[in-house]
Design a protein around this motif. Structure first.
Motif, PDB file in Angstrom:
ATOM      1  N   VAL A  97      -1.996 -11.546  20.073  1.00 61.58           N
ATOM      2  CA  VAL A  97      -3.123 -11.231  19.194  1.00 61.58           C
ATOM      3  C   VAL A  97      -2.668 -10.141  18.235  1.00 61.58           C
ATOM      4  N   SER A  98      -2.881 -10.369  16.947  1.00 62.56           N
ATOM      5  CA  SER A  98      -2.397  -9.401  15.969  1.00 62.56           C
ATOM      6  C   SER A  98      -3.369  -9.258  14.799  1.00 62.56           C
ATOM      7  N   THR A  99      -3.286  -8.131  14.147  1.00 62.46           N
ATOM      8  CA  THR A  99      -4.056  -7.870  12.939  1.00 62.46           C
ATOM      9  C   THR A  99      -3.091  -7.578  11.796  1.00 62.46           C
ATOM     10  N   GLY A 100      -3.638  -7.377  10.610  1.00 65.42           N
ATOM     11  CA  GLY A 100      -2.846  -6.852   9.516  1.00 65.42           C
ATOM     12  C   GLY A 100      -2.952  -5.330   9.533  1.00 65.42           C
ATOM     13  N   VAL A 101      -1.919  -4.656   9.070  1.00 65.77           N
ATOM     14  CA  VAL A 101      -1.940  -3.193   9.040  1.00 65.77           C
ATOM     15  C   VAL A 101      -1.562  -2.675   7.652  1.00 65.77           C
ATOM     16  N   VAL A 102      -2.192  -1.574   7.267  1.00 65.89           N
ATOM     17  CA  VAL A 102      -1.838  -0.860   6.045  1.00 65.89           C
ATOM     18  C   VAL A 102      -0.902   0.262   6.457  1.00 65.89           C
ATOM     19  N   VAL A 103       0.324   0.233   5.948  1.00 66.32           N
ATOM     20  CA  VAL A 103       1.342   1.213   6.320  1.00 66.32           C
ATOM     21  C   VAL A 103       1.576   2.164   5.156  1.00 66.32           C
ATOM     22  N   VAL A 104       1.600   3.457   5.453  1.00 58.56           N
ATOM     23  CA  VAL A 104       1.794   4.491   4.441  1.00 58.56           C
ATOM     24  C   VAL A 104       2.806   5.509   4.958  1.00 58.56           C
ATOM     25  N   LYS A 105       3.161   6.480   4.116  1.00 58.87           N
ATOM     26  CA  LYS A 105       4.011   7.576   4.581  1.00 58.87           C
ATOM     27  C   LYS A 105       3.223   8.439   5.564  1.00 58.87           C
ATOM     28  N   SER A 106       3.928   9.041   6.477  1.00 60.24           N
ATOM     29  CA  SER A 106       3.279   9.804   7.543  1.00 60.24           C
ATOM     30  C   SER A 106       2.444  10.969   7.036  1.00 60.24           C
ATOM     31  N   ASP A 107       2.809  11.509   5.874  1.00 52.70           N
ATOM     32  CA  ASP A 107       2.066  12.665   5.348  1.00 52.70           C
ATOM     33  C   ASP A 107       0.950  12.256   4.383  1.00 52.70           C
ATOM     34  N   THR A 152      -0.735   1.893  -5.428  1.00 55.67           N
ATOM     35  CA  THR A 152       0.310   0.888  -5.567  1.00 55.67           C
ATOM     36  C   THR A 152       0.765   0.416  -4.192  1.00 55.67           C
ATOM     37  N   SER A 153       0.746  -0.906  -3.993  1.00 59.43           N
ATOM     38  CA  SER A 153       1.136  -1.482  -2.711  1.00 59.43           C
ATOM     39  C   SER A 153       2.292  -2.451  -2.914  1.00 59.43           C
ATOM     40  N   ALA A 154       3.308  -2.349  -2.078  1.00 57.08           N
ATOM     41  CA  ALA A 154       4.486  -3.225  -2.161  1.00 57.08           C
ATOM     42  C   ALA A 154       4.251  -4.466  -1.318  1.00 57.08           C
ATOM     43  N   GLN A 155       4.296  -5.648  -1.952  1.00 55.26           N
ATOM     44  CA  GLN A 155       4.015  -6.900  -1.247  1.00 55.26           C
ATOM     45  C   GLN A 155       4.925  -8.025  -1.718  1.00 55.26           C
ATOM     46  N   SER A 156       5.270  -8.910  -0.785  1.00 61.08           N
ATOM     47  CA  SER A 156       5.996 -10.120  -1.134  1.00 61.08           C
ATOM     48  C   SER A 156       5.049 -11.082  -1.841  1.00 61.08           C
ATOM     49  N   LEU A 157       5.507 -11.692  -2.909  1.00 60.10           N
ATOM     50  CA  LEU A 157       4.674 -12.621  -3.673  1.00 60.10           C
ATOM     51  C   LEU A 157       4.239 -13.822  -2.846  1.00 60.10           C
ATOM     52  N   THR A 158       5.038 -14.205  -1.853  1.00 61.88           N
ATOM     53  CA  THR A 158       4.740 -15.405  -1.081  1.00 61.88           C
ATOM     54  C   THR A 158       3.941 -15.118   0.188  1.00 61.88           C
ATOM     55  N   SER A 159       3.572 -13.872   0.433  1.00 64.18           N
ATOM     56  CA  SER A 159       2.864 -13.546   1.667  1.00 64.18           C
ATOM     57  C   SER A 159       1.358 -13.570   1.477  1.00 64.18           C
ATOM     58  N   ASN A 160       0.633 -13.700   2.584  1.00 70.05           N
ATOM     59  CA  ASN A 160      -0.819 -13.621   2.550  1.00 70.05           C
ATOM     60  C   ASN A 160      -1.309 -12.242   2.139  1.00 70.05           C
ATOM     61  N   TRP A 161      -0.498 -11.249   2.385  1.00 67.40           N
ATOM     62  CA  TRP A 161      -0.905  -9.852   2.176  1.00 67.40           C
ATOM     63  C   TRP A 161      -0.969  -9.486   0.693  1.00 67.40           C
ATOM     64  N   TYR A 162      -0.247 -10.216  -0.143  1.00 67.01           N
ATOM     65  CA  TYR A 162      -0.276  -9.941  -1.590  1.00 67.01           C
ATOM     66  C   TYR A 162      -1.706 -10.063  -2.121  1.00 67.01           C
ATOM     67  N   LYS A 163      -2.363 -11.170  -1.780  1.00 70.55           N
ATOM     68  CA  LYS A 163      -3.721 -11.380  -2.261  1.00 70.55           C
ATOM     69  C   LYS A 163      -4.687 -10.378  -1.660  1.00 70.55           C
ATOM     70  N   LEU A 164      -4.491 -10.034  -0.401  1.00 68.83           N
ATOM     71  CA  LEU A 164      -5.346  -9.047   0.248  1.00 68.83           C
ATOM     72  C   LEU A 164      -5.253  -7.696  -0.447  1.00 68.83           C
ATOM     73  N   ALA A 165      -4.045  -7.303  -0.816  1.00 71.59           N
ATOM     74  CA  ALA A 165      -3.854  -6.045  -1.522  1.00 71.59           C
ATOM     75  C   ALA A 165      -4.523  -6.083  -2.888  1.00 71.59           C
ATOM     76  N   GLU A 166      -4.374  -7.225  -3.581  1.00 72.45           N
ATOM     77  CA  GLU A 166      -5.008  -7.378  -4.887  1.00 72.45           C
ATOM     78  C   GLU A 166      -6.523  -7.269  -4.788  1.00 72.45           C
ATOM     79  N   GLU A 167      -7.101  -7.946  -3.798  1.00 71.44           N
ATOM     80  CA  GLU A 167      -8.552  -7.929  -3.654  1.00 71.44           C
ATOM     81  C   GLU A 167      -9.070  -6.554  -3.256  1.00 71.44           C
TER      82      GLU A 167
END
Length: 272
Positions: free
Chosen positions: A134-144, A158-173
């Motif tokens: 069982v897994s979720t998506g996570v937002v990863v940032v610098k520790s500080d 600004t979020s770094a995402q692969s164009l072919t991943s599901n996460w790209y659209k999630l970041a855009e939205e």
């Protein structure tokens, strides 16, 4: 990256995973599974062996350490533990992902153990065990970073995402300015350099990375609400075999075996 088998999460996404794990339907999933009769528990117990389809190149789920040696991995260890409960040996058939469903349809193996995520399209064609990942998506940032604590906080960032991943659209939205990257490793590098504010990915990808890197410069700032669930996959009509797998998984969950295997590969329990 563990993304291709995942259900797309949240309002943005639905399909594994991963990692991978992470996925749209492959050509081999386009036809119903009618090529071979379903495997029964009695047949497998009479033969004394269950044949399992898996990639063998999908770390940390199914792989050969250093590219050689015995097959190992999270999925491999779990299906072996289930087979032990059933009193049978395991024979692995290593198969590329694009052909793995066709192999199941044709009866080359009895079950797929390869982080197959459950979705409606697959449920119409195949039987599934109870989920073992069982897994979720996570937002990863610098520790500080204290500015981002939710998906909503990505607006204007600004979020770094692969164009072919599901996460790209999630970041855009979420309102983020998306910077395209080739994958997880590049996203982490840009994050560490301060060139992006965040990256969204599957939690399993993050846990697998931290298990081998222990990178204290990054952290999980938020998780998505929706879950992706991966399970063993069978031909339709395998109800008694599925039932036996579910019983075994329940016992392995209760005695702590599933959690132990998960901790070994991810440093956390991702089985529930």
């Amino acid at each position: 990256m563990i993304r291709r088998r995942l259900s797309v999460l949240g309002a943005a996404a639905a399909a594994a995973l991963v990692l991978a794990g992470c996925s749209t339907s492959s050509p081999s999933e386009s036809q119903p599974s009618t090529s071979a009769a379903a495997s029964s528990l009695q047949q497998i117990q009479d033969a004394g062996v269950i044949t399992v389809g898996t990639e063998g190149t999908y770390r940390p789920f199914s792989f050969h350490e250093g590219g050689q040696g015995d097959l190992t991995g999270y999925d491999v260890e779990i299906v072996k533990a289930v087979a032990d409960k059933l009193g049978v040996d395991v024979k692995f058939e290593e198969t590329q992902w694009d052909a793995i469903f066709a192999g199941l349809d044709a009866g080359r193996f009895d079950v797929i153990a390869n982080q197959v995520s459950i979705n409606e399209e697959r449920q119409a064609k195949y039987d599934f065990s109870d989920p073992y990942t069982v897994s979720t998506g996570v937002v990863v940032v610098k520790s500080d970073n204290s500015d981002i604590a939710s998906l909503a906080d990505l607006e204007g960032k600004t979020s770094a995402q692969s164009l072919t991943s599901n996460w790209y659209k999630l970041a855009e939205e979420a309102g983020a300015n998306v910077q395209s990257v080739e994958g997880w490793a590049q996203a982490v590098s840009l994050l560490e350099q301060g060139r992006v504010d965040a990256t969204i990915n599957d939690k399993l990808t993050y846990l697998d990375y931290q298990a081998s890197h222990d990178n204290k410069d990054i952290k999980v700032a938020a998780e998505t609400d929706e879950e992706s669930q991966s399970a063993f996959t069978f031909r339709k009509g395998s109800e008694d075999l599925v039932g036996a797998f579910d019983k075994a998984l329940g016992e392995l969950r209760d005695d702590g075996t599933l959690a132990k295997i998960s901790e070994k590969y991810f440093g956390a329990d991702v089985t529930k």
